[in-house]
Enzyme design. Structure first.
Site, mmCIF file in Angstrom:
data_model
loop_
_atom_site.group_PDB
_atom_site.id
_atom_site.type_symbol
_atom_site.label_atom_id
_atom_site.label_comp_id
_atom_site.label_asym_id
_atom_site.label_seq_id
_atom_site.Cartn_x
_atom_site.Cartn_y
_atom_site.Cartn_z
ATOM 1 N N CYS A 22 9.705 37.125 -26.510
ATOM 2 C CA CYS A 22 10.795 36.313 -25.941
ATOM 3 C C CYS A 22 10.613 36.141 -24.426
ATOM 4 O O CYS A 22 10.614 37.129 -23.692
ATOM 5 C CB CYS A 22 12.118 37.010 -26.256
ATOM 6 S SG CYS A 22 13.503 36.513 -25.242
ATOM 7 N N CYS A 25 13.438 37.622 -22.369
ATOM 8 C CA CYS A 25 13.351 39.093 -22.361
ATOM 9 C C CYS A 25 12.306 39.553 -21.355
ATOM 10 O O CYS A 25 12.521 40.517 -20.612
ATOM 11 C CB CYS A 25 12.988 39.616 -23.745
ATOM 12 S SG CYS A 25 14.160 39.144 -25.036
#
Length: 97
Positions: A22, A25
């Site tokens: 991600c 992230c």
């Protein structure tokens, strides 16, 4: 240590559910590391990869990543998904200390 023990491991606990793939992230990783250092001894910070801990992520309703959850005395007090400004996140955690 089970998740229930983790949420009670200090008065205030920040949990992040993330995924290694991600991009949001990945951008939050250095921010969370810095918060972990700044709050050392005041609040515990735990990070769980949803691919590794898919059952836990599902159990805790972390349907999008990153998901941040603040616990105070084992009780969920605040939850937010997506990228967050580091100062905003730090201030939010400190408001529970």
């Amino acid at each position: 240590m089970n998740y229930n023990e983790i949420t009670k491991s200090s008065e205030v606990v920040l949990v992040e559910f993330y995924a290694s793939w991600c991009p949001h992230c990945q951008r939050m990783m250095p921010v969370v590391e810095q918060i972990k250092e700044l709050l050392s001894g005041q609040a515990n910070v735990y990070q769980f990869d949803i691919d590794q801990y898919s059952d836990l992520a599902q159990q805790e309703g972390a349907n999008s990543v990153p998901t941040f959850i603040i616990y105070k005395n084992g009780k969920e007090e605040w939850r937010e998904s997506g990228e967050i400004d580091g100062q905003v996140l730090l201030t939010k955690i400190q408001s529970y200390l």
